[in-house]
Design a protein around this motif. Structure first.
Motif, PDB file in Angstrom:
ATOM      1  N   PHE A 147       0.634  -1.240   0.268  1.00 34.38           N
ATOM      2  CA  PHE A 147       0.091   0.198   0.060  1.00 34.38           C
ATOM      3  C   PHE A 147       0.952   1.256   0.032  1.00 34.38           C
ATOM      4  CE2 PHE A 147      -4.620  -0.946   0.923  1.00 34.38           C
ATOM      5  CZ  PHE A 147      -4.502  -2.062   0.856  1.00 34.38           C
ATOM      6  N   ALA A 148       0.570   2.045  -0.932  1.00 33.41           N
ATOM      7  CA  ALA A 148       1.111   3.355  -0.868  1.00 33.41           C
ATOM      8  C   ALA A 148       0.476   4.351   0.017  1.00 33.41           C
ATOM      9  CB  ALA A 148       1.304   4.162  -2.086  1.00 33.41           C
ATOM     10  N   MET A 149       0.940   5.273   1.000  1.00 32.86           N
ATOM     11  CA  MET A 149       0.260   5.986   1.857  1.00 32.86           C
ATOM     12  C   MET A 149       0.607   7.308   1.875  1.00 32.86           C
ATOM     13  SD  MET A 149      -0.939   3.360   3.746  1.00 32.86           S
ATOM     14  CE  MET A 149      -1.743   4.354   5.165  1.00 32.86           C
TER      15      MET A 149
ATOM     16  N   SER B  64       5.081   2.108  -1.137  1.00 33.60           N
ATOM     17  CA  SER B  64       4.533   0.844  -0.248  1.00 33.60           C
ATOM     18  C   SER B  64       5.861   0.096   0.239  1.00 33.60           C
ATOM     19  CB  SER B  64       4.085  -0.099  -1.479  1.00 33.60           C
ATOM     20  OG  SER B  64       4.999  -0.283  -2.581  1.00 33.60           O
ATOM     21  N   ASN B  65       7.130   0.251  -0.305  1.00 34.02           N
ATOM     22  CA  ASN B  65       8.095  -0.203   0.374  1.00 34.02           C
ATOM     23  C   ASN B  65       8.856   0.716   1.581  1.00 34.02           C
ATOM     24  OD1 ASN B  65       9.458   1.669  -1.352  1.00 34.02           O
ATOM     25  ND2 ASN B  65      10.783   0.170  -2.199  1.00 34.02           N
ATOM     26  N   GLY B  66       8.202   1.701   1.635  1.00 32.22           N
ATOM     27  CA  GLY B  66       8.656   2.674   2.699  1.00 32.22           C
ATOM     28  C   GLY B  66       9.991   3.432   2.186  1.00 32.22           C
ATOM     29  N   GLY B  67      10.370   3.111   0.807  1.00 32.03           N
ATOM     30  CA  GLY B  67      11.692   3.682   0.596  1.00 32.03           C
ATOM     31  C   GLY B  67      11.756   5.123   0.051  1.00 32.03           C
ATOM     32  N   ASN B  68      10.710   5.404  -0.427  1.00 32.83           N
ATOM     33  CA  ASN B  68      10.581   7.041  -1.186  1.00 32.83           C
ATOM     34  C   ASN B  68       9.454   7.890  -0.044  1.00 32.83           C
ATOM     35  OD1 ASN B  68      12.604   6.529  -3.090  1.00 32.83           O
ATOM     36  ND2 ASN B  68      11.172   5.420  -4.108  1.00 32.83           N
ATOM     37  N   THR B  69       9.914   9.028  -0.228  1.00 30.79           N
ATOM     38  CA  THR B  69       8.988   9.822   0.466  1.00 30.79           C
ATOM     39  C   THR B  69       8.723  11.232  -0.355  1.00 30.79           C
ATOM     40  OG1 THR B  69      10.510  10.782   1.971  1.00 30.79           O
ATOM     41  CG2 THR B  69       9.205   9.118   2.958  1.00 30.79           C
ATOM     42  N   ARG B  70       7.702  12.087  -0.088  1.00 32.93           N
ATOM     43  CA  ARG B  70       7.596  13.316  -0.867  1.00 32.93           C
ATOM     44  C   ARG B  70       6.974  14.355   0.229  1.00 32.93           C
ATOM     45  NH1 ARG B  70       5.777  13.380  -7.080  1.00 32.93           N
ATOM     46  NH2 ARG B  70       6.284  15.551  -6.496  1.00 32.93           N
ATOM     47  N   TYR B  71       7.072  15.569   0.000  1.00 32.00           N
ATOM     48  CA  TYR B  71       6.256  16.332   1.080  1.00 32.00           C
ATOM     49  C   TYR B  71       5.836  17.706   0.422  1.00 32.00           C
ATOM     50  CZ  TYR B  71       8.712  13.564   4.535  1.00 32.00           C
ATOM     51  OH  TYR B  71       9.177  12.621   5.334  1.00 32.00           O
TER      52      TYR B  71
ATOM     53  N   ALA C 209      -5.806  22.045  11.104  1.00 31.27           N
ATOM     54  CA  ALA C 209      -6.568  21.554  10.127  1.00 31.27           C
ATOM     55  C   ALA C 209      -7.079  20.030  10.520  1.00 31.27           C
ATOM     56  CB  ALA C 209      -5.765  21.330   8.910  1.00 31.27           C
ATOM     57  N   VAL C 210      -7.889  19.423   9.633  1.00 26.89           N
ATOM     58  CA  VAL C 210      -8.211  18.064   9.867  1.00 26.89           C
ATOM     59  C   VAL C 210      -7.234  17.245   9.146  1.00 26.89           C
ATOM     60  CG1 VAL C 210      -9.982  16.329   9.805  1.00 26.89           C
ATOM     61  CG2 VAL C 210     -10.566  18.460  10.718  1.00 26.89           C
ATOM     62  N   TYR C 211      -6.716  16.288   9.549  1.00 31.02           N
ATOM     63  CA  TYR C 211      -5.431  15.461   8.886  1.00 31.02           C
ATOM     64  C   TYR C 211      -6.143  14.197   8.599  1.00 31.02           C
ATOM     65  CZ  TYR C 211      -1.796  18.967   9.672  1.00 31.02           C
ATOM     66  OH  TYR C 211      -1.262  20.212   9.583  1.00 31.02           O
ATOM     67  N   TYR C 212      -6.095  13.708   7.341  1.00 28.96           N
ATOM     68  CA  TYR C 212      -6.265  12.424   6.920  1.00 28.96           C
ATOM     69  C   TYR C 212      -5.602  11.599   6.224  1.00 28.96           C
ATOM     70  CZ  TYR C 212     -11.047  15.059   6.781  1.00 28.96           C
ATOM     71  OH  TYR C 212     -12.017  15.517   7.099  1.00 28.96           O
ATOM     72  N   CYS C 213      -5.485  10.319   6.621  1.00 31.24           N
ATOM     73  CA  CYS C 213      -4.668   9.162   6.334  1.00 31.24           C
ATOM     74  C   CYS C 213      -5.407   8.758   4.931  1.00 31.24           C
ATOM     75  CB  CYS C 213      -4.533   8.207   7.584  1.00 31.24           C
ATOM     76  SG  CYS C 213      -3.479   6.590   6.614  1.00 31.24           S
ATOM     77  N   ALA C 214      -4.538   8.318   3.937  1.00 28.31           N
ATOM     78  CA  ALA C 214      -5.063   7.639   2.824  1.00 28.31           C
ATOM     79  C   ALA C 214      -4.141   6.412   2.444  1.00 28.31           C
ATOM     80  CB  ALA C 214      -5.075   8.773   1.713  1.00 28.31           C
ATOM     81  N   ALA C 215      -4.791   5.367   1.860  1.00 32.07           N
ATOM     82  CA  ALA C 215      -3.713   4.298   1.327  1.00 32.07           C
ATOM     83  C   ALA C 215      -4.534   3.742   0.035  1.00 32.07           C
ATOM     84  CB  ALA C 215      -3.756   3.405   2.416  1.00 32.07           C
ATOM     85  N   THR C 216      -3.710   3.262  -0.908  1.00 35.43           N
ATOM     86  CA  THR C 216      -4.107   2.679  -1.911  1.00 35.43           C
ATOM     87  C   THR C 216      -3.240   1.314  -2.256  1.00 35.43           C
ATOM     88  OG1 THR C 216      -4.983   2.934  -4.120  1.00 35.43           O
ATOM     89  CG2 THR C 216      -2.925   4.070  -3.764  1.00 35.43           C
ATOM     90  N   VAL C 217      -3.549   0.343  -3.030  1.00 33.70           N
ATOM     91  CA  VAL C 217      -2.635  -0.558  -3.403  1.00 33.70           C
ATOM     92  C   VAL C 217      -1.738  -0.238  -4.407  1.00 33.70           C
ATOM     93  CG1 VAL C 217      -2.521  -2.993  -4.563  1.00 33.70           C
ATOM     94  CG2 VAL C 217      -4.327  -2.518  -2.658  1.00 33.70           C
ATOM     95  N   SER C 218      -0.576  -0.337  -4.448  1.00 34.19           N
ATOM     96  CA  SER C 218       0.245   0.263  -5.246  1.00 34.19           C
ATOM     97  C   SER C 218       1.137  -1.041  -5.764  1.00 34.19           C
ATOM     98  CB  SER C 218       1.355   1.186  -4.730  1.00 34.19           C
ATOM     99  OG  SER C 218       2.325   1.596  -5.616  1.00 34.19           O
ATOM    100  N   LEU C 219       1.042  -0.935  -7.377  1.00 36.67           N
ATOM    101  CA  LEU C 219       2.006  -2.033  -7.948  1.00 36.67           C
ATOM    102  C   LEU C 219       3.296  -1.736  -8.239  1.00 36.67           C
ATOM    103  CD1 LEU C 219      -0.638  -3.188 -10.527  1.00 36.67           C
ATOM    104  CD2 LEU C 219      -0.488  -4.289  -8.176  1.00 36.67           C
TER     105      LEU C 219
END
Length: 127
Positions: free
Chosen positions: A32-34, A53-60, A92-102
């Motif tokens: 899952f990408a989060m 999904s592998n935790g290896g990359n992040t963006r802000y 703000a109200v903060y929301y977590c989101a997820a999706t299956v990432s191939l």
């Protein structure tokens, strides 16, 4: 069906820190990408941070770069958003989101790319 449960919001003074967490109900986050988004009064939903999904990359988002850090535990069972040097404009109200990432190295930054959303947790930063 994946359900996301956020925790860690609250009231903090400017300059303070909070740590948000997002955990699944019924399923782990492997593959899952989060992401974290926020919605402030009178503003559009804003991408804050994302992790592959592998935790290896992040963006802000530029507005939080250098102050916020997104991370996942070893199995990506829980995703965290460490928020430091908070400002009143972070309220703000903060929301977590997820999706299956191939694509295990891809970070998703738009709301339409995510299939599952949490209920939101409120963050209030006082001046």
């Amino acid at each position: 069906q994946v359900q996301l449960v956020e925790s860690g919001g609250g009231l903090v003074q400017a300059g303070g820190s909070l740590r948000l967490s997002c955990a699944p109900s019924g399923r782990t986050f492997s593959r899952f990408a989060m992401g974290w988004f926020r919605l402030a009064p009178g503003k559009e939903r804003e991408f804050i941070a994302g992790i592959s999904s592998n935790g290896g990359n992040t963006r802000y988002a530029d507005s939080v770069k250098g102050r916020f850090t997104i991370s996942g535990d070893n199995a990506m069972n829980t995703v965290h958003l460490q928020m430091n040097s908070l400002k009143p404009e972070d309220t703000a109200v903060y929301y977590c989101a997820a999706t299956v990432s191939l694509y295990i190295g891809i970070v998703l930054t738009t709301a339409g790319e995510y299939d599952y959303w949490g209920q939101g947790t409120r963050v209030t930063v006082s001046s």
